[in-house]
Write an enzyme that holds these catalytic residues in place. Structure first.
Site, PDB file in Angstrom:
ATOM      1  CB  ALA A   1      -0.922  -0.010   1.214  1.00 18.64           C
TER       2      ALA A   1
ATOM      3  CG  PHE B   1      -8.568 -17.890  -2.854  1.00 16.24           C
ATOM      4  CD1 PHE B   1      -7.612 -18.818  -3.252  1.00 16.24           C
ATOM      5  CD2 PHE B   1      -8.183 -16.878  -1.982  1.00 16.24           C
ATOM      6  CE1 PHE B   1      -6.309 -18.729  -2.780  1.00 16.24           C
ATOM      7  CE2 PHE B   1      -6.872 -16.784  -1.513  1.00 16.24           C
ATOM      8  CZ  PHE B   1      -5.936 -17.710  -1.910  1.00 16.24           C
TER       9      PHE B   1
ATOM     10  CD  GLN C   1      -9.784 -13.526   7.205  1.00 18.34           C
ATOM     11  OE1 GLN C   1      -8.776 -13.285   6.545  1.00 18.34           O
ATOM     12  NE2 GLN C   1     -10.982 -13.472   6.690  1.00 18.34           N
TER      13      GLN C   1
ATOM     14  CG  HIS D   1      -5.498 -18.233   7.241  1.00 16.84           C
ATOM     15  ND1 HIS D   1      -5.479 -19.561   6.918  1.00 16.84           N
ATOM     16  CD2 HIS D   1      -5.440 -17.560   6.072  1.00 16.84           C
ATOM     17  CE1 HIS D   1      -5.406 -19.678   5.597  1.00 16.84           C
ATOM     18  NE2 HIS D   1      -5.377 -18.479   5.060  1.00 16.84           N
TER      19      HIS D   1
ATOM     20  CG  LEU E   1      -0.833 -18.106   5.798  1.00 14.54           C
ATOM     21  CD1 LEU E   1      -2.250 -18.359   6.261  1.00 14.54           C
ATOM     22  CD2 LEU E   1      -0.741 -16.759   5.107  1.00 14.54           C
TER      23      LEU E   1
ATOM     24  CD  GLU F   1      -9.037 -18.805   1.447  1.00 15.49           C
ATOM     25  OE1 GLU F   1      -8.852 -18.386   2.597  1.00 15.49           O
ATOM     26  OE2 GLU F   1      -9.979 -18.456   0.729  1.00 15.49           O
TER      27      GLU F   1
ATOM     28  NE  ARG G   1      -8.418 -16.509   4.100  1.00 14.90           N
ATOM     29  CZ  ARG G   1      -7.499 -15.669   3.663  1.00 14.90           C
ATOM     30  NH1 ARG G   1      -7.347 -14.491   4.259  1.00 14.90           N
ATOM     31  NH2 ARG G   1      -6.728 -15.987   2.650  1.00 14.90           N
TER      32      ARG G   1
ATOM     33  CG  HIS H   1      -4.496 -14.382   8.088  1.00 16.74           C
ATOM     34  ND1 HIS H   1      -3.177 -14.633   7.842  1.00 16.74           N
ATOM     35  CD2 HIS H   1      -5.061 -14.102   6.882  1.00 16.74           C
ATOM     36  CE1 HIS H   1      -2.942 -14.519   6.546  1.00 16.74           C
ATOM     37  NE2 HIS H   1      -4.052 -14.180   5.940  1.00 16.74           N
TER      38      HIS H   1
ATOM     39  NE  ARG I   1      -7.994 -10.021   4.361  1.00 16.90           N
ATOM     40  CZ  ARG I   1      -7.317 -11.039   3.844  1.00 16.90           C
ATOM     41  NH1 ARG I   1      -7.488 -11.389   2.583  1.00 16.90           N
ATOM     42  NH2 ARG I   1      -6.477 -11.725   4.583  1.00 16.90           N
TER      43      ARG I   1
END
Lengths: 319, 569, 296
Positions: free
Chosen positions: B14, B117, B231, B233, B243, B246, B277, B345, B382
């Site tokens: 970002a 996904f 969230q 995961h 992690l 996904e 999720r 996550h 999300r």
């Protein structure tokens, strides 16, 4: 049975350097990073090191342990203990980097160097911001491994040329970037990456294989350097010691099968430079019988076969 | 005093997008300040992919479908105008990334490859094997090199100076020199990432995900939006929380309990493992709670099975995941089952953004983008593949927004800024000199423990009240922290001390938001209020921090197209 | 006793500048009753240079070399050069793993009436002594233990790296040389440059840097108290020995140290005369040191 580890860390506070020892309880299945964190949180909060993702993708935490470079988060202490057959470990910052404090090193000078090879895509006219590109899966695979580089610095720390180089030799991860863009089918100007690579001592790589051996992402750095050399030759950069040296081997094998060591300096450096620089060397070699100026290598048995193989390779190349 | 037109704080996806776009076609001075070297940023840890309805793999996919999936995934808490803007701009963003050289995996036609996904009705997740974030982060960094973006590496944001609603600038530490400086700016873009480290070791987040920018905005009077939505995961490695993408489920992985059942059949018979999720994480925890998991207590887990994909597909599509399982769990998923358990996550909540086209906040001059903020396009949950998408897309618009702000807005006076500077310099001096007290690591661990046990995947009133007490006590104890390092240069102990302070402040907002939301929605699952309550809680939580007090308000959700309905998968 | 039989790939240096390595290797093999059958018509391995011109040629000539060994029906081809070992093994690995490449290369080889099958391994004398011959057996053959001789083992890169091709031992801390030196009765001297690169492959384009390496590589064992360097690679030997006087020039510390080939060291312990081992053929004379240690 191991009960404890002695970890000696090279400290640096911006002015002075010293080694400091810490004793940690041995715990099975821990990583180098665990030992750093444990020292910091239980023994000495002045210890500085860098770490972020803790799973081998951010590239922050590489250090040297007993002289070899490792990514701290993914290297088990058990492996290190087994390798060096000792529970006395010495942690030092990566070699060939400027140290900021303790185990933290500066990356900005490396990035200034990296800019030389233009580590960005110079897009061909086939792509656009609106539509992107088409790229075959095969072409994607040409860049798949090289784009795995996480800039951890291990290759640079282990590089034998960088240990002694005082000029412009590029870090292996920079060769990798040059290669990665030069072979990207979306890049219209491979020479914009290869050219500066060539000019920054491409042929000074010692072929020692330390970079490829230690890369935590298994990038075939030495093959990439070799490819960059081939590309530079294709660009016409043949009149340098490195290329002439390689051509000497290439041609000797084709002509005789064996290398003509006697002629190698002349083929590499030319008669004048050889006479000026290699004469005392040659005389010493002749004196001890190491080389015999009158001896010429005989052609090997089956040299015609060797030549046919060369012809075949050339045909494949031209296809 | 340093003076820049635009200061970007944070050098992840970002921040770099913002910097590139803020500078584009303007003469503005733009600088990126980051506490770590840019390519260490957590964008690089995103594995599975980035969503865009390009329709390469499934011609029936569309922006409308991406929109609907995201709204549904958010449990109707996302602002639909923002989501639509996001979905309709994503295809072009992928082309732009392709054009700067992101090494995307490709389909047979040479298009960017797409995979299924969780929570997506079409396979629209573009990817670069299972290192998508890494590939994008490095390409963006290289664009920054190309465009001579100025980075201040190892600079740490301490605070934002806002006087009566007027943004003046920021106070930051040059860590290497140990010098604290004030920087005057016309506009700032906060892009500092999430704050999953409120759960300390029970998170997939990098160690530095401490919400520094979010806390700075919060301190400056900008509210936090929806902080209670955390969230988890579903597929963190059991022993470390690392992690596993996904993409494992996307490529067809199974989840198995102790009985060897694909237990997702009980919870999402339609989508099975490919449910979103929040649902999958809760399903795993339910299996464990009801005794169908392996192991005990903190060490409980279920198994993920990828063996049927075959070695070739695993090596092609999930090489990084395989390495992770090998390095951190000692398991080769080509022929072994992987123990997994949910791990914190992602933070759906964050700095209250009021304009999704410019990423402006309530304070003119301050923009915020990425996980540190809440636009909100993720609402209560999300979807996988929407976060890297979020950072690159909104990073671009934040950059453009900040450019417009800087072109319009003059430098403000620096009265408060100078006070802030003085305050921080004193604080640094005080902490360097302090010789005894409580170690900040201890306080951090107390916070994380209570957050995991009491504000985790399943929440109840009593537990959360307990958490609040513990956090309040920790905030009190924090006043007597000592750092144990008197150095001026590169004093990481001081940095970590400030980080823990930020986490504490944000943890309390998470707990308060959660306690007050008496319903279950998306990731926020109340055992005592198991149903969604649209009548009372179809609204964004806004937590304000004024004068040390926390205050909650609620703001309406923008609903343009889809009315809330029951969420079934 | 089992008979040990190998296809022998000498490599170019053994035919010219490093003839003493061929002499000593053959003598040692004879003393150990190891049969070395020289590959007929072998060519240069490419020495890590030919691939910089043409990778297919590099792989093909080594496919040819290995095919010559396969025709001898031996289990292994043996070399006494690090780089030859790496080049042959690297080609072999590529050929064995990539059928497409193997077919392509074999099409070329067929023009010389040869075929690469992949039936013969490639090893180095250092490895063969440990994994085939056995250290116990070697020990039995030692007639003149090298007691008191302080040896600095200079491995050289290509016997260790990259491990995915070489793989005999961990390149971070190898022990094979030390094991051999132990058996011979000499003393191992640890030194900082033990695993350094000799720089030989870039001695022309990187003359200055390689010169610096030679200074460090000779000074480090000398300061550690070693009597000599010993190396399993003729290229390292040539770099450290033949270029040593050049490296000494303009360097203020004395770096003079003799550099022996591994088979020479073994030969001495087996009672073979220095002359037969070609010890006199070095630039830095090792004989005074050996005499001082009463080993000759």
């Amino acid at each position: 049975m191991m009960n404890s580890l002695t970890i000696k860390i090279k400290r640096y506070d911006g002015e002075k350097t010293w080694y400091q020892s810490y004793i940690l309880p041995y715990e099975k299945g821990r990583t180098i990073l665990w030992s750093l964190t444990t020292i910091r949180e239980t023994l000495d909060s002045t210890l500085v090191y860098t770490s972020a993702c803790q799973h081998g993708i951010c590239g922050s935490c590489a250090i040297k342990v007993n002289g070899k470079s490792f990514l701290a988060c993914q290297t088990p202490l058990d492996k290190v203990i087994e390798t060096f057959q000792t529970t006395e470990l010495i942690y030092e910052p990566l070699a060939n980097f400027t140290v900021i404090r303790d185990l933290a090193v500066a990356w900005e000078p490396k990035m200034a160097k990296m800019k030389k090879i233009k580590p960005w895509l110079i897009p061909t006219e086939e792509g656009s911001e609106e539509k992107g590109f088409l790229q075959s899966n095969e072409d994607f695979h040409k860049i798949a491994s090289s784009t795995d580089c996480i800039l951890c610095g291990i290759c640079a720390s282990e590089c034998n040329q960088l240990h002694v180089n005082e000029s412009n030799f590029l870090e292996p991860f920079i060769w990798n970037r040059a290669y990665r863009y030069a072979v990207d089918s979306r890049d219209k100007s491979p020479e914009a990456h290869v050219g500066p690579a060539y000019e920054n001592e491409l042929w000074k790589c010692l072929h020692c294989m330390a970079c490829v051996t230690n890369c935590p992402k298994h990038i075939d750095l030495t093959e990439e350097i070799s490819s960059l050399r081939k590309m530079s030759i294709r660009m016409g950069e043949t009149k340098n010691q490195g290329a002439r040296h390689a051509f000497a081997f290439f041609n000797d094998v084709k002509n005789n099968g064996h290398l003509n060591e006697m002629m190698l300096p002349i083929k590499t450096d030319g008669v004048i430079k050889t006479a000026a620089t290699k004469l005392p060397f040659a005389l010493r070699m002749i004196k001890t019988g190491k080389i015999n100026p009158l001896e010429r290598p005989k052609k090997v048995d089956g040299i015609e076969g060797v030549q046919k193989i060369y012809d075949y390779a050339e045909e494949v190349e031209n296809k | 005093m340093k003076k820049y037109d635009v200061v970007v704080v944070g050098a992840g996806g970002a921040g770099m997008q913002a910097a590139l776009n803020a500078a584009k076609g303007s003469k503005l001075s733009v600088v990126v300040l980051s506490k770590i070297f840019p390519t260490r940023s957590h964008t690089g840890a995103a594995q599975g992919g980035i969503n865009a309805a390009l329709g390469y793999r499934d011609r029936t996919d569309s922006i409308e479908k991406h929109f609907k999936d995201t709204v549904k995934g958010s449990d109707f808490l996302a602002d639909q105008d923002a989501v639509h803007f996001f979905c309709e701009n994503m295809p072009k963003i992928i082309s732009e990334l392709d054009y700067i050289g992101v090494p995307f995996s490709r389909d047979v036609n040479g298009h960017v490859a797409q995979r299924p996904f969780g929570g997506a009705s079409s396979p629209r997740t573009c990817y670069s094997a299972d290192k998508t974030g890494h590939a994008i982060l490095h390409a963006l960094y290289e664009q920054c090199l190309k465009n001579d973006v100025i980075f201040l590496d190892d600079w740490f944001l301490l605070s934002l100076s806002v006087d009566n609603g007027i943004f003046e600038g920021l106070v930051a530490m040059n860590m290497r020199e140990g010098k604290i400086e004030a920087i005057q700016a016309r506009a700032v873009v906060i892009a500092t990432g999430g704050f999953g480290r409120v759960f300390w070791s029970r998170t997939t987040n990098a160690i530095n995900m401490t919400g520094d920018g979010t806390a700075a905005c919060f301190n400056a009077g900008i509210p936090l939006k929806d902080p209670e939505f955390v969230q988890f995961h579903p597929t963190g490695l059991a022993s470390t929380g690392v992690l596993l993408s996904e993409a494992c489920r996307g490529e067809g992985g199974y989840l198995l309990n102790k009985e060897g059942e694909r237990f997702m059949e009980r919870y999402a018979p339609g989508k099975m493992e490919l449910a979103p999720r929040d649902l999958v994480a809760r399903s795993i925890e339910t299996e464990i709670k009801e005794g169908r998991g392996f192991g005990e207590g903190m060490k409980s887990y279920v198994l993920m099975d990828l063996r049927h994909l075959g070695a070739e597909k695993i090596m092609e599509r999930l090489p990084h995941v395989r390495e992770l399982a090998l390095n951190f769990e000692g398991v080769d998923l080509v022929n072994e089952l992987v123990p997994i358990r949910p791990s914190c996550h992602y933070m759906m909540g964050g700095i209250h953004v009021t304009d999704f086209q410019t990423l402006a906040t309530p304070v003119d001059g301050i923009h915020a983008v990425g996980e540190c903020c809440s636009v909100s396009i993720h609402g209560a949950n999300r979807l996988g593949g929407n976060s890297v998408a979020d950072v690159v897309l909104f990073g671009k618009f934040a950059g453009i927004g900040a450019r417009q702000t800087a072109e319009r807005r003059d430098f403000a006076p620096t009265g408060k800024l100078e006070e802030e500077l003085k305050r921080w310099r004193e604080e640094f001096g005080r902490m360097r000199a302090k010789k005894s007290g409580i170690k900040f690591f201890e306080i951090r661990d107390r916070m994380a423990e209570t957050m995991w046990y009491n504000v985790g995947i399943f929440r109840t009133e009593t537990e959360m009240a307990q958490a609040l007490k513990t956090i309040d006590a920790a905030i009190e104890a924090y006043k007597d922290v000592y750092i144990g390092d008197s150095s001026e240069k590169y004093n990481m102990a001081f940095i970590n001390y400030v980080e823990v302070g930020n986490l504490l402040k944000l943890a309390k907002a998470v707990a308060l938001g959660a306690l007050n939301r008496k319903e279950s929605r998306g990731s926020h699952a109340r055992a005592d209020y198991p149903k969604r309550d649209d009548q009372h809680f179809l609204a964004h939580t806004l937590v304000y921090y004024d004068g040390g007090n926390y205050r909650l308000e609620y703001a309406p959700v923008k609903i343009t197209t889809y009315q809330p309905e029951e969420r079934k998968y | 006793m089992t008979t040990f039989r190998y296809g022998f790939f000498p490599g170019c240096t053994l035919e010219s500048a490093e003839k003493e390595l061929k002499m000593s290797t053959l003598k040692v093999a004879e003393a150990l009753e190891i049969e070395l059958i020289e590959l007929k018509g072998w060519t240069c391995c490419g020495a890590s240079h030919i691939q910089d011109i043409d990778e297919l040629v590099g792989t093909s000539i080594n496919a040819r070399n290995i095919a010559l060994g396969e025709a001898l029906h031996v289990d292994k081809i043996i070399t006494v050069c690090n780089t030859c070992t790496l080049m042959l093994r690297q080609s072999k690995k590529k050929l064995d793993e990539r059928k497409e490449l193997r077919d392509k290369v074999n099409e070329g080889l067929s023009r010389a009436n040869l075929k690469y099958k992949g039936t013969t391994e490639v090893t180095h004398l250092l490895w063969a002594l440990i994994e085939d011959y056995g250290l116990e057996n070697l020990k039995k053959k030692v007639v003149r233990p090298l007691t008191g001789l302080k040896v600095a083992n200079f491995y050289g890169c290509h016997i260790l790296m990259p491990p995915k091709i070489m793989g005999f031992e961990n390149p971070a801390n190898p022990q094979s040389m030390e094991m051999i030196v132990d058996v011979l009765g000499a003393e191992n001297v640890p030194f900082s440059q033990r695993l350094a690169c000799c720089g030989f492959h870039a001695v022309f384009p990187a003359e200055k840097e390689v010169n610096r390496l030679t200074q460090m590589n000779c000074l480090s064992p000398k300061e550690a108290g070693a009597d000599c360097l010993v190396t399993p690679c003729p290229l390292c030997q040539m770099q450290l020995d033949a270029y040593q006087p050049g490296a000494q020039k303009g360097f203020d510390k004395d770096i003079q140290i003799p550099v022996l080939h591994l088979p020479q060291l073994i030969g001495l312990a087996l009672g073979i005369s220095p002359k037969e081992l070609g010890i006199k053929r070095h630039i830095v004379d090792a004989l005074p040191m050996l005499r001082a240690r009463a080993l000759v």
